[in-house]
Design an enzyme around this catalytic site. Structure first.
Site, PDB file in Angstrom:
ATOM      1  N   HIS A   1      -3.754  -4.851   0.474  1.00 15.04           N
ATOM      2  CA  HIS A   1      -3.221  -5.389   1.730  1.00 15.04           C
ATOM      3  C   HIS A   1      -3.379  -6.913   1.739  1.00 15.04           C
ATOM      4  CE1 HIS A   1      -2.464  -1.679   4.014  1.00 15.04           C
ATOM      5  NE2 HIS A   1      -3.496  -1.187   3.362  1.00 15.04           N
TER       6      HIS A   1
ATOM      7  N   GLU B   1      -1.923  -9.039   3.316  1.00 12.79           N
ATOM      8  CA  GLU B   1      -1.739  -9.646   4.645  1.00 12.79           C
ATOM      9  C   GLU B   1      -3.066 -10.002   5.303  1.00 12.79           C
ATOM     10  OE1 GLU B   1      -1.149  -6.508   3.868  1.00 12.79           O
ATOM     11  OE2 GLU B   1      -1.429  -5.091   5.516  1.00 12.79           O
TER      12      GLU B   1
ATOM     13  N   CYS C   1       0.827  -1.207   0.000  1.00 15.67           N
ATOM     14  CA  CYS C   1       0.000   0.000   0.000  1.00 15.67           C
ATOM     15  C   CYS C   1       0.865   1.263   0.000  1.00 15.67           C
ATOM     16  CB  CYS C   1      -0.995  -0.041   1.159  1.00 15.67           C
ATOM     17  SG  CYS C   1      -2.452   0.951   0.780  1.00 15.67           S
TER      18      CYS C   1
HETATM   19  N1  GLN Z   1      -1.764   6.852   2.922  1.00 13.86           N
HETATM   20  C1  GLN Z   1      -1.924   6.131   1.708  1.00 13.86           C
HETATM   21  C2  GLN Z   1      -3.293   6.334   1.101  1.00 13.86           C
HETATM   22  O1  GLN Z   1      -4.201   6.754   1.756  1.00 13.86           O
HETATM   23  C3  GLN Z   1      -1.642   4.639   1.913  1.00 13.86           C
HETATM   24  C4  GLN Z   1      -2.619   3.965   2.807  1.00 13.86           C
HETATM   25  C5  GLN Z   1      -2.175   2.617   3.311  1.00 13.86           C
HETATM   26  O2  GLN Z   1      -0.988   2.293   3.311  1.00 13.86           O
HETATM   27  N2  GLN Z   1      -3.118   1.809   3.759  1.00 13.86           N
HETATM   28  O3  GLN Z   1      -3.493   6.060  -0.057  1.00 13.86           O
END
Ligand code: GLN
Length: 536
Positions: free
Chosen positions: A510, A512, A384
């Site tokens: 994600h 995970e 992410c």
């Molecule tokens: N801050 C980034 C976004 O909002 C990544 C978010 C995250 O890593 N879950 O896109």
């Protein structure tokens, strides 16, 4: 409809979540269809607006629920996908009652905590129990908290509603250990059970969280003072391996006890598969160290699912995965190479992982870590925010876009390689408005991720607001980056990789959240495999 309610005493964090997960696993192993529900007595509608420092990781469900991290443990123990509705908060209950009030559903009546809030809680729980043989409900917080009172009153009444053979109250409490006299103390637990009984709930089962094994003398004392059968005092001893907990409970006869109390048929328990997992974790053939460069590293609960997914990657490779945490803020332009060189010398840099996160703090450190991984052929997995930082790093250091950035961190950047989509720019309310939950992703023919997943279309869970800016895709690709996966419905970048590198993969999702001990996630398994291979 059968319910098992799990309450906690003395302190929070005594392991209610793992007791709930373990009960769920044992009931499933006995052939029952089980649902697991978490109640969080805070006022938020969901966990999505809280910082990781408040409540640890926000766990995302398939349907985009932003839930408590316990839901992640439930999914991992039950090997099932839960829903946003498996997580109930005070906020949701009040929201629903107040909506009904405005609609006029209670016309003529005074709307009160008892019966309106408690009825709403009971109806919600009965709804969650529909279609399941057994529903295990964990009540967050500790008995005696003001916020928890309506929930305790509601579960007290549930026994009347659904019948006494259909309800079990389990209480998880701490026995503090006093080193000077080398003994565990039962008094705080006696008090918390007394508190519970004062609101009309007598526990059927007591889980005693303890550092030392429970002697018969301590068990007798607990049984006598807490009015719980001797056989229903279950030792919940500290362990370094959470997956061992259900087996330890089973060895004390827990599932038979539950089935007898719930007057359910006593099918044979099928726990062989789980024993195998524990066996594998206990007897690794090799060891590998992954360095995680993150921003919430003092508080490991912020990375709960990530840590588990890495361990699962270890299970898939019969390896013990050691984690080395580096605070992203401690890395700067001057020191990063020497920090990583020395980690490498010590054998602590078999792979680098940059996890998710929000806000500007630590970003430059993550970018430096990714640069090191890219330039030194160190296996890298970006998740992410990790993907977003990898794009920024590549844009700056390979494509020559000086000061390229995400508009999350620098609104004035000349090269906004990560940016909000038009639809996100219009959003004013922060709660529940990120790109959330499971999305279909199309993997590129011939890419490494396609090989790793082994299929063309995958589904991964998301939780972010920003995206790779499509205006820069061509430039990035021309310079050697592969867009290895895009979203099926929106042409958004989902995966990137570097074909010239041993293992350099980042994902906007994600993964995970979907890894399970029974089903290690392929991205994590491959990452760990390549990290092991690199050790030679
Ligand atoms: N801050 C980034 C976004 O909002 C990544 C978010 C995250 O890593 N879950 O896109």
């Amino acid at each position: 409809m059968k319910f098992i309610f799990v309450t906690g005493g003395v302190l929070s964090s005594v392991g209610k979540g793992l007791v709930t997960s373990s009960i769920g696993l044992l009931m499933k192993a006995r052939g029952f269809n089980v649902n697991l529900v978490k109640i969080d007595p805070y006022l938020q509608i969901d966990a999505g607006t809280m910082s990781p420092y408040e409540h640890g990781e926000v766990f995302v469900t398939e349907d985009g629920g932003e839930t408590d991290l316990d839901i992640g443990n439930y999914e991992r123990f039950l090997n099932t996908d839960l829903k946003a509705s498996n997580s109930i908060t005070t906020g949701q209950i009040y929201w629903s009652v107040l909506t009904k009030e405005r609609r006029g559903d209670y016309l003529g009546k005074t709307v009160q905590v008892i019966p309106h809030i408690t009825d709403e809680i009971k109806n919600t729980l009965k709804d969650r129990g529909k279609g399941f043989d057994i529903t295990v409900v964990e009540i967050g917080g500790t008995v005696g908290d003001i916020e928890g009172q309506p929930f305790l009153e509601a579960i007290r009444q549930m026994k009347k509603d659904v019948g006494k053979d259909n309800v079990i109250y389990a209480h998880v409490s701490l026995l503090p250990y006093i080193a000077a006299t080398n003994e565990v103390k039962t008094k705080p637990t006696q008090h918390s059970v007394k508190e519970l009984r004062s609101i009309g709930i007598t526990p059927d089962i007591l889980f005693a969280r303890t550092e030392l094994p429970l002697s018969d003398r301590v068990k007798e004392k607990l049984s006598l003072f807490c009015d719980v059968d001797m056989e229903a005092v279950i030792e919940a001893r500290n362990t370094d391996l959470i997956y061992d907990i259900p087996l330890r409970f089973e060895a004390q006869g827990l599932s038979m006890l539950l089935l007898k109390k719930l007057t359910l048929p006593q099918h044979r328990a099928d726990l062989e598969y789980w024993k195998e997992i524990v066996q594998k974790v206990r007897n690794p053939k090799r060891e590998v160290t992954i360095t995680i460069v993150g921003k919430y590293i003092e508080f490991k609960d912020a990375y709960k699912s990530l840590i588990e997914a890495l361990k699962h990657g270890g299970i898939a490779n019969s390896a013990n995965v050691k984690l080395n945490w580096v605070d992203a803020e401690s890395l700067d332009q001057q020191n990063f190479a020497s920090v990583f060189n020395s980690l490498k010398k010590k054998g602590m840099l078999d792979g680098i992982l940059v996890p998710g996160g929000f806000g500007e703090r630590g970003i430059e450190g993550m970018i430096n870590a990714i640069r090191y991984a890219r330039e030194n052929n160190i296996p890298f997995l970006g998740i992410c925010l990790g993907l977003q930082c990898a794009i920024i790093e590549f844009a700056r250091n390979v494509c020559g876009l000086k000061n390229a950035n995400s508009t999350e961190f620098d609104k004035e950047t000349p090269y906004p390689v990560i940016d909000l989509m038009e639809s996100q720019k219009k959003i004013k309310n922060k709660g529940g408005t990120m790109r959330l939950g499971s999305y279909r992703e199309l993997l590129k023919e011939g890419s490494l991720v396609r090989k790793i997943y082994g299929v063309e279309i995958v589904r991964e869970r998301h939780r972010h607001r920003y995206e790779v800016n499509n205006n820069y895709r061509e430039l990035l690709e021309r310079n050697g980056l592969t867009i290895a996966g895009i979203s099926k419905d929106g042409d958004l970048v989902e995966f990137i990789e570097l074909p010239s590198h041993r293992f350099f993969i980042a994902t906007q999702a994600h993964p995970e959240f979907k890894s399970r001990p029974e089903r290690p996630h392929p991205l994590f398994s491959s990452f760990i495999r390549v990290a092991i291979e690199g050790k030679g």
